[in-house]
Design an enzyme around this catalytic site. Structure first.
Site, PDB file in Angstrom:
ATOM      1  N   VAL A  65       0.815  -1.121   0.117  1.00 33.25           N
ATOM      2  CA  VAL A  65      -0.029  -0.004   0.001  1.00 33.25           C
ATOM      3  C   VAL A  65       0.922   1.149  -0.059  1.00 33.25           C
ATOM      4  CG1 VAL A  65      -1.668   1.373   1.233  1.00 33.25           C
ATOM      5  CG2 VAL A  65      -1.877  -1.270   1.515  1.00 33.25           C
ATOM      6  N   ASP A 119      -8.881  12.796   0.283  1.00 28.61           N
ATOM      7  CA  ASP A 119      -7.767  13.832   0.712  1.00 28.61           C
ATOM      8  C   ASP A 119      -7.519  13.411   2.063  1.00 28.61           C
ATOM      9  OD1 ASP A 119      -6.940  16.087   1.579  1.00 28.61           O
ATOM     10  OD2 ASP A 119      -8.393  17.557   0.557  1.00 28.61           O
ATOM     11  N   ASN A 146       3.968   7.479   2.468  1.00 27.13           N
ATOM     12  CA  ASN A 146       4.722   8.532   1.771  1.00 27.13           C
ATOM     13  C   ASN A 146       4.030  10.030   1.664  1.00 27.13           C
ATOM     14  OD1 ASN A 146       6.683   9.463  -0.601  1.00 27.13           O
ATOM     15  ND2 ASN A 146       4.404   9.686  -1.432  1.00 27.13           N
ATOM     16  N   SER A 207      12.486  13.434   6.831  1.00 21.02           N
ATOM     17  CA  SER A 207      13.012  14.482   5.971  1.00 21.02           C
ATOM     18  C   SER A 207      14.278  15.075   6.729  1.00 21.02           C
ATOM     19  CB  SER A 207      11.867  15.776   5.722  1.00 21.02           C
ATOM     20  OG  SER A 207      12.495  16.800   5.344  1.00 21.02           O
ATOM     21  N   TYR A 220       6.585  22.118   9.465  1.00 21.25           N
ATOM     22  CA  TYR A 220       6.818  20.902   8.582  1.00 21.25           C
ATOM     23  C   TYR A 220       7.727  20.331   9.359  1.00 21.25           C
ATOM     24  CZ  TYR A 220       8.672  18.181   4.812  1.00 21.25           C
ATOM     25  OH  TYR A 220       9.432  17.122   4.141  1.00 21.25           O
ATOM     26  N   VAL A 253      14.815  16.301  -3.258  1.00 20.24           N
ATOM     27  CA  VAL A 253      14.777  15.316  -4.220  1.00 20.24           C
ATOM     28  C   VAL A 253      13.863  16.324  -5.182  1.00 20.24           C
ATOM     29  CG1 VAL A 253      13.520  13.164  -5.024  1.00 20.24           C
ATOM     30  CG2 VAL A 253      14.548  13.484  -2.765  1.00 20.24           C
ATOM     31  N   SER A 255      10.999  17.279  -7.175  1.00 17.83           N
ATOM     32  CA  SER A 255       9.396  16.803  -7.289  1.00 17.83           C
ATOM     33  C   SER A 255       8.550  18.213  -7.311  1.00 17.83           C
ATOM     34  CB  SER A 255       9.029  16.133  -5.940  1.00 17.83           C
ATOM     35  OG  SER A 255       9.136  16.952  -5.064  1.00 17.83           O
TER      36      SER A 255
HETATM   37  N1  LIG Z   1      10.690  16.194  -2.539  1.00 20.81           N
HETATM   38  C1  LIG Z   1      11.536  16.415  -1.343  1.00 20.81           C
HETATM   39  O1  LIG Z   1      12.403  17.122  -1.556  1.00 20.81           O
HETATM   40  C2  LIG Z   1      11.281  15.807  -0.233  1.00 20.81           C
HETATM   41  C3  LIG Z   1      12.402  15.865   0.786  1.00 20.81           C
HETATM   42  C4  LIG Z   1      12.212  15.024   1.888  1.00 20.81           C
HETATM   43  C5  LIG Z   1      11.010  14.431   2.264  1.00 20.81           C
HETATM   44  N2  LIG Z   1      10.226  14.633   1.223  1.00 20.81           N
HETATM   45  C6  LIG Z   1       9.000  13.637   1.636  1.00 20.81           C
HETATM   46  O2  LIG Z   1       8.661  12.816   0.852  1.00 20.81           O
HETATM   47  C7  LIG Z   1       7.205  12.681   0.471  1.00 20.81           C
HETATM   48  C8  LIG Z   1       6.798  12.774  -0.909  1.00 20.81           C
HETATM   49  O3  LIG Z   1       7.370  14.006  -1.366  1.00 20.81           O
HETATM   50  P1  LIG Z   1       7.159  14.211  -2.818  1.00 20.81           P
HETATM   51  O4  LIG Z   1       8.158  15.323  -3.218  1.00 20.81           O
HETATM   52  O5  LIG Z   1       7.096  13.246  -3.823  1.00 20.81           O
HETATM   53  O6  LIG Z   1       5.683  15.143  -3.139  1.00 20.81           O
HETATM   54  P2  LIG Z   1       4.691  15.372  -4.254  1.00 20.81           P
HETATM   55  O7  LIG Z   1       5.768  15.369  -5.402  1.00 20.81           O
HETATM   56  O8  LIG Z   1       4.216  16.850  -4.007  1.00 20.81           O
HETATM   57  O9  LIG Z   1       3.702  14.131  -4.282  1.00 20.81           O
HETATM   58  C9  LIG Z   1       2.742  14.172  -3.290  1.00 20.81           C
HETATM   59  C10 LIG Z   1       1.875  12.907  -3.325  1.00 20.81           C
HETATM   60  O10 LIG Z   1       1.010  13.082  -2.442  1.00 20.81           O
HETATM   61  C11 LIG Z   1      -0.328  13.202  -2.986  1.00 20.81           C
HETATM   62  N3  LIG Z   1      -1.157  13.980  -2.016  1.00 20.81           N
HETATM   63  C12 LIG Z   1      -0.911  15.382  -1.885  1.00 20.81           C
HETATM   64  N4  LIG Z   1      -1.836  16.028  -0.762  1.00 20.81           N
HETATM   65  C13 LIG Z   1      -2.570  14.872  -0.458  1.00 20.81           C
HETATM   66  C14 LIG Z   1      -3.731  14.848   0.368  1.00 20.81           C
HETATM   67  N5  LIG Z   1      -3.971  15.920   0.868  1.00 20.81           N
HETATM   68  N6  LIG Z   1      -4.567  13.713   0.373  1.00 20.81           N
HETATM   69  C15 LIG Z   1      -3.922  12.448  -0.217  1.00 20.81           C
HETATM   70  N7  LIG Z   1      -2.747  12.596  -1.030  1.00 20.81           N
HETATM   71  C16 LIG Z   1      -2.010  13.729  -1.301  1.00 20.81           C
HETATM   72  C17 LIG Z   1      -0.181  13.758  -4.151  1.00 20.81           C
HETATM   73  O11 LIG Z   1      -1.173  13.449  -5.217  1.00 20.81           O
HETATM   74  P3  LIG Z   1      -2.702  14.070  -5.444  1.00 20.81           P
HETATM   75  O12 LIG Z   1      -2.531  15.417  -5.710  1.00 20.81           O
HETATM   76  O13 LIG Z   1      -3.159  13.244  -6.435  1.00 20.81           O
HETATM   77  O14 LIG Z   1      -3.409  13.947  -4.013  1.00 20.81           O
HETATM   78  C18 LIG Z   1       1.074  13.156  -4.623  1.00 20.81           C
HETATM   79  O15 LIG Z   1       0.885  11.742  -5.105  1.00 20.81           O
HETATM   80  C19 LIG Z   1       6.596  13.438   1.437  1.00 20.81           C
HETATM   81  O16 LIG Z   1       6.276  12.960   2.761  1.00 20.81           O
HETATM   82  C20 LIG Z   1       7.708  14.801   1.715  1.00 20.81           C
HETATM   83  O17 LIG Z   1       7.517  15.463   3.043  1.00 20.81           O
HETATM   84  C21 LIG Z   1      10.061  15.013   0.128  1.00 20.81           C
END
Ligand SMILES: NC(=O)c1ccc[n+]([C@@H]2O[C@H](COP(=O)([O-])OP(=O)(O)OC[C@H]3O[C@@H](n4cnc5c(N)ncnc54)[C@H](OP(=O)(O)O)[C@@H]3O)[C@@H](O)[C@H]2O)c1
Length: 343
Positions: A65, A119, A146, A207, A220, A253, A255
């Site tokens: 999941v 959501d 995630n 993070s 955060y 990362v 994104s």
């Molecule tokens: N990117 C970085 O630099 C980084 C660094 C450290 C840690 N992280 C952690 O890694 C994880 C993923 O980050 P990411 O950068 O991959 O994020 P992302 O690209 O913004 O993707 C977020 C995902 O979560 C879903 N989502 C967002 N809000 C939601 C909500 N309210 N309910 C259900 N689903 C929701 C989004 O899909 P929908 O819009 O379709 O809902 C999307 O699939 C997070 O926990 C983040 O804190 C990221």
């Protein structure tokens, strides 16, 4: 009195000799610990073989999941776990995005998928009931926590909007805990009915924002630090049930969340980042001093290890540098927003 005779007199004193002895013992102890953790870091990152996923039930019809599965890091977890032979339950807000990914994964990897759209910021009981009914009867072995939200740009805590503050805490903490309570009983059941032939796994995205107290991302930062303590506590609880629980620490990362498009040595793509996670589950990487925690991507691991072994994550120096960095990111983000408005 000459320096030589002063030193001779000092070292002839029993008290000084005892102090010197203690200092040498403590020095040797610290140096040994540091050397061992450096060797372990290098072995984790560059030498030890990749994780064997058959212990988590790969290619045996088991399910993973993944939350936040429609984009960024979560989409990669789904893709790479499907590639390793797991059926996947994809969770996020947007049904249409999930349908596309599910179709793609089913045809590419010949696996089964289910999608669950809600959501997470609403924290409704109906969300968790929908997830529970979607996984009912499935042999789930893996949960990837995630989904997460950060601040749209760095912001002083006192100026953080009520919605942003509540959404961050609800998604990163309340929903993550409730999703874990919903899915874990299925993992326990799968492991038990397999007569412990397979293990369970719960990975939660941490993070650097949680590793280092981060001014201007205070909410955060606090929410991710919460996950560190919660996940490590859960790891202790679920160990006897043959379920591995790990917090995954990451620096930036590329994104939508990080708003960074171009990868570099220290900022990997989601694909490279997730590959580093899935290749090294069970190893600590840069998180050598932390139980049930991994910092797997090599550049992030070296940064984590370096900070822990120099100024320390809770130091004034780290906090001040972090404040300067996020103030400057805020200034640039505000200027960019102004330019966009003027166009
Ligand atoms: N990117 C970085 O630099 C980084 C660094 C450290 C840690 N992280 C952690 O890694 C994880 C993923 O980050 P990411 O950068 O991959 O994020 P992302 O690209 O913004 O993707 C977020 C995902 O979560 C879903 N989502 C967002 N809000 C939601 C909500 N309210 N309910 C259900 N689903 C929701 C989004 O899909 P929908 O819009 O379709 O809902 C999307 O699939 C997070 O926990 C983040 O804190 C990221």
């Amino acid at each position: 009195m000459s320096i030589n005779s002063f030193v001779a007199e000092l070292t002839s004193c029993k008290c000084t000799q005892a102090l010197l002895y203690v200092a040498v013992v403590v020095g040797v102890y610290k140096l040994t610990l540091f050397s061992l953790s450096t060797i372990s870091l290098v072995a984790d990152l560059f030498i030890l073989p990749s994780t064997n996923w058959s212990k988590y039930g790969a290619k045996k019809g088991n399910w993973a999941v993944i939350t936040g599965a429609s984009d960024g890091i979560g989409k990669e977890y789904a893709t790479q776990l499907a590639g390793r032979g797991f059926n996947v339950v994809l969770v996020s807000r947007t049904q249409s995005k999930l349908e596309l990914i599910a179709e793609e994964l089913e045809s590419k990897y010949k696996i089964q998928t289910k999608i669950v759209a809600f959501d997470a910021s609403t924290d409704k009981e109906a969300n968790y009931q929908l997830l529970a009914s979607s996984i009912e009867g499935l042999p789930v072995t893996i949960l990837i926590n995630n989904v997460g939200q950060s601040h749209s740009i760095p912001v002083p805590f006192l100026e953080t909007t009520d919605k942003e503050l509540r959404d961050i805490v609800t998604i990163n903490n309340t929903a993550t805990l409730k999703i874990t309570q919903t899915v874990t009983p299925s993992i326990v059941k799968t492991v038990e009915t397999s007569k412990k032939q397979v293990r369970g796994l719960i990975l939660t995205m941490g993070s650097f924002g949680g590793l280092l107290p981060t001014p201007y991302l205070a909410t955060y930062s606090g929410s991710k630090a919460f996950l560190q303590a919660w996940s490590a506590a859960l790891a202790g609880e679920l160990k006897p049930s043959n379920i591995d629980v790990e917090l995954v620490i990451s620096y930036l990362v590329t994104s939508a969340m990080s708003k960074i498009r171009r990868s570099s040595a220290s900022i990997p793509t989601p694909k490279a980042f997730v590959k580093s996670v899935l290749n090294s589950v069970g190893r600590r990487g840069g998180a050598q001093d932390r139980f049930a925690t991994m910092t797997p991507y090599w550049a992030h691991a070296l940064m984590h290890f370096g900070i822990e072994n120099t100024v320390g994550v809770y130091s004034k120096v780290a906090n001040t540098l972090n404040l300067g960095m996020h103030k400057s990111i805020r200034t640039r983000a505000l200027k960019k927003a102004l330019r966009k408005k003027e166009q």
